[in-house]
Design a protein around this motif. Structure first.
Motif, PDB file in Angstrom:
ATOM      1  N   VAL A 192       0.838  -1.207   0.000  1.00  0.00           N
ATOM      2  CA  VAL A 192       0.000   0.000   0.000  1.00  0.00           C
ATOM      3  C   VAL A 192       0.868   1.249   0.000  1.00  0.00           C
ATOM      4  O   VAL A 192       1.686   1.460   0.897  1.00  0.00           O
ATOM      5  CB  VAL A 192      -0.948   0.017   1.216  1.00  0.00           C
ATOM      6  CG1 VAL A 192      -1.875   1.234   1.146  1.00  0.00           C
ATOM      7  CG2 VAL A 192      -1.776  -1.262   1.278  1.00  0.00           C
ATOM      8  N   ALA A 193       0.676   2.078  -1.023  1.00  0.00           N
ATOM      9  CA  ALA A 193       1.449   3.312  -1.156  1.00  0.00           C
ATOM     10  C   ALA A 193       0.747   4.507  -0.531  1.00  0.00           C
ATOM     11  O   ALA A 193       1.374   5.526  -0.241  1.00  0.00           O
ATOM     12  CB  ALA A 193       1.724   3.600  -2.631  1.00  0.00           C
ATOM     13  N   GLY A 194      -0.553   4.391  -0.328  1.00  0.00           N
ATOM     14  CA  GLY A 194      -1.315   5.494   0.244  1.00  0.00           C
ATOM     15  C   GLY A 194      -2.757   5.075   0.455  1.00  0.00           C
ATOM     16  O   GLY A 194      -3.216   4.069  -0.096  1.00  0.00           O
ATOM     17  N   LEU A 195      -3.473   5.845   1.280  1.00  0.00           N
ATOM     18  CA  LEU A 195      -4.850   5.520   1.645  1.00  0.00           C
ATOM     19  C   LEU A 195      -5.748   6.748   1.535  1.00  0.00           C
ATOM     20  O   LEU A 195      -5.360   7.844   1.941  1.00  0.00           O
ATOM     21  CB  LEU A 195      -4.918   5.033   3.093  1.00  0.00           C
ATOM     22  CG  LEU A 195      -4.702   3.566   3.447  1.00  0.00           C
ATOM     23  CD1 LEU A 195      -4.746   3.420   4.968  1.00  0.00           C
ATOM     24  CD2 LEU A 195      -5.752   2.694   2.796  1.00  0.00           C
ATOM     25  N   VAL A 196      -6.953   6.525   1.034  1.00  0.00           N
ATOM     26  CA  VAL A 196      -8.016   7.523   1.124  1.00  0.00           C
ATOM     27  C   VAL A 196      -9.217   6.818   1.750  1.00  0.00           C
ATOM     28  O   VAL A 196      -9.704   5.812   1.224  1.00  0.00           O
ATOM     29  CB  VAL A 196      -8.399   8.105  -0.246  1.00  0.00           C
ATOM     30  CG1 VAL A 196      -9.581   9.060  -0.094  1.00  0.00           C
ATOM     31  CG2 VAL A 196      -7.214   8.825  -0.873  1.00  0.00           C
ATOM     32  N   LEU A 197      -9.664   7.318   2.887  1.00  0.00           N
ATOM     33  CA  LEU A 197     -10.797   6.726   3.598  1.00  0.00           C
ATOM     34  C   LEU A 197     -11.994   7.666   3.477  1.00  0.00           C
ATOM     35  O   LEU A 197     -11.962   8.791   3.970  1.00  0.00           O
ATOM     36  CB  LEU A 197     -10.435   6.501   5.069  1.00  0.00           C
ATOM     37  CG  LEU A 197      -9.196   5.633   5.328  1.00  0.00           C
ATOM     38  CD1 LEU A 197      -8.966   5.467   6.824  1.00  0.00           C
ATOM     39  CD2 LEU A 197      -9.318   4.272   4.649  1.00  0.00           C
ATOM     40  N   MET A 198     -13.028   7.176   2.805  1.00  0.00           N
ATOM     41  CA  MET A 198     -14.219   7.986   2.555  1.00  0.00           C
ATOM     42  C   MET A 198     -15.329   7.585   3.531  1.00  0.00           C
ATOM     43  O   MET A 198     -16.057   6.629   3.306  1.00  0.00           O
ATOM     44  CB  MET A 198     -14.673   7.805   1.100  1.00  0.00           C
ATOM     45  CG  MET A 198     -13.639   8.270   0.084  1.00  0.00           C
ATOM     46  SD  MET A 198     -14.116   7.940  -1.648  1.00  0.00           S
ATOM     47  CE  MET A 198     -13.770   6.179  -1.789  1.00  0.00           C
ATOM     48  N   ASP A 199     -15.415   8.318   4.629  1.00  0.00           N
ATOM     49  CA  ASP A 199     -16.378   8.011   5.687  1.00  0.00           C
ATOM     50  C   ASP A 199     -16.271   6.539   6.082  1.00  0.00           C
ATOM     51  O   ASP A 199     -17.261   5.808   6.158  1.00  0.00           O
ATOM     52  CB  ASP A 199     -17.804   8.347   5.241  1.00  0.00           C
ATOM     53  CG  ASP A 199     -18.585   9.074   6.342  1.00  0.00           C
ATOM     54  OD1 ASP A 199     -17.966   9.809   7.126  1.00  0.00           O
ATOM     55  OD2 ASP A 199     -19.818   8.909   6.397  1.00  0.00           O
ATOM     56  N   ALA A 200     -15.033   6.116   6.342  1.00  0.00           N
ATOM     57  CA  ALA A 200     -14.767   4.720   6.686  1.00  0.00           C
ATOM     58  C   ALA A 200     -15.424   4.342   8.002  1.00  0.00           C
ATOM     59  O   ALA A 200     -15.448   5.123   8.957  1.00  0.00           O
ATOM     60  CB  ALA A 200     -13.257   4.491   6.777  1.00  0.00           C
ATOM     61  N   THR A 201     -15.959   3.135   8.048  1.00  0.00           N
ATOM     62  CA  THR A 201     -16.515   2.620   9.291  1.00  0.00           C
ATOM     63  C   THR A 201     -15.445   2.667  10.379  1.00  0.00           C
ATOM     64  O   THR A 201     -14.330   2.188  10.171  1.00  0.00           O
ATOM     65  CB  THR A 201     -16.979   1.166   9.095  1.00  0.00           C
ATOM     66  OG1 THR A 201     -17.956   1.132   8.046  1.00  0.00           O
ATOM     67  CG2 THR A 201     -17.572   0.602  10.368  1.00  0.00           C
TER      68      THR A 201
END
Length: 299
Positions: free
Chosen positions: A164-173
């Motif tokens: 994993v090079a990066g993360l975007v969490l969109m209203d993650a549980t």
């Protein structure tokens, strides 16, 4: 099998907490997934459109679009519980104008096989391993997850930093969703609030299409990868469940803040005009976040 709940209050809670299918709150997620254009893993050429690959002995439906740019990681989208890659199609199309983007149906969703039995976040991570093996070419990818897809991505990354090079969490549980719900709506609750609590708890314990059981856990550390955490700005739980909604909203916000501990390079963003479906209601914010993380990611 899972129980569909009907009241607006139940729908609001379960959509944001456990996934839209339990509440039947997003009819688009029940539409048919486009037919796959290929099967198996023998052909390792880049996937264009939809294709079936085999992971852990099961058929997994994958969609890829866009052109690979040298030095730029592939973006892999993870939908929320009850949603398939068809729900992400329009968002993926927009992203693929500048990026190589893939999405997939988890076991039990869309056109993928049913799970062989009860699933955990760990077993969902093994399926994600197989998808990344096929679509990322052995290089770290940027994971962008919505709702339960965000929880899976966030729990997966600390133990798989090479992938994993990066993360975007969109209203993650949130990582403490089970405790948050139990505390936010007590067992003594009655009426729609009691229905919401029962529906959410049922979802957490595997009564969902993926047979996925969820357990609370600590937020791990994924090093210095770029992370953007986006949360909804429209407090619809407080509107739908007046007695308990405000407390649930506060717990959800606190859960989003905890995700910032994933990295020393985390950023928080609020989608002020959006409810839970940020990539539908304010897609530009999600696109900008993914583009930022992709540019900052080490590949």
């Amino acid at each position: 099998m899972f129980r569909k709940v009907k009241t607006a209050a139940v729908a609001a809670l379960v959509c944001v907490m456990a996934g839209p299918v339990l509440a039947g709150c997003d009819e688009a997620s029940e539409s048919a997934t486009p037919a796959a254009t290929g099967t198996g893993n023998a052909d390792q050429s880049p996937i264009s459109g939809t294709a079936k690959i085999t992971v852990e002995g099961r058929s997994v439906n994958v969609s890829c679009s866009g052109t690979q740019v040298d030095g730029q990681p592939v973006v892999v989208l993870l939908a929320g519980l009850g949603d398939g890659l068809d729900k992400l199609a329009e968002f993926q199309k927009t992203l693929s104008e500048k990026h190589r983007v893939c999405s997939y149906d988890r076991l039990g969703e869309g056109a993928s096989d049913q799970a062989p039995g009860p699933q955990t976040l760990e077993s969902s991570g093994k399926v994600l391993n197989g998808v990344l093996d096929r679509v990322a070419g052995g290089r770290p990818a940027v994971l962008a997850g919505h709702s339960m897809g965000g929880l899976i991505a966030a729990r997966y990354t600390p133990a798989h930093q090479d992938r994993v090079a990066g993360l975007v969490l969109m209203d993650a549980t949130p990582s403490t969703i089970v405790a948050d719900t139990s505390a936010g709506i007590p067992e003594s609750a009655t009426g729609p609030a009691a229905e919401a609590r029962a529906g959410a708890v049922a979802g957490y314990t595997g009564q969902n299409p993926e047979q996925l059981s969820i357990q609370d856990g600590e937020v791990g550390y994924a090093g210095d990868i770029p992370v953007v955490v986006i949360r909804h700005g429209q407090p619809y739980l407080a509107q739908q469940i007046p007695q308990y909604g405000e407390a649930l909203e506060k717990a959800w916000t606190a859960g989003q803040e905890k995700w910032l501990d994933l990295s020393s390079r985390s950023e928080a963003v609020v989608a002020t005009n959006s409810d839970h479906y940020i990539y539908v209601n304010q897609p530009a914010i999600a696109v900008e976040a993914i583009q930022h993380v992709t540019a900052e990611a080490k590949n």
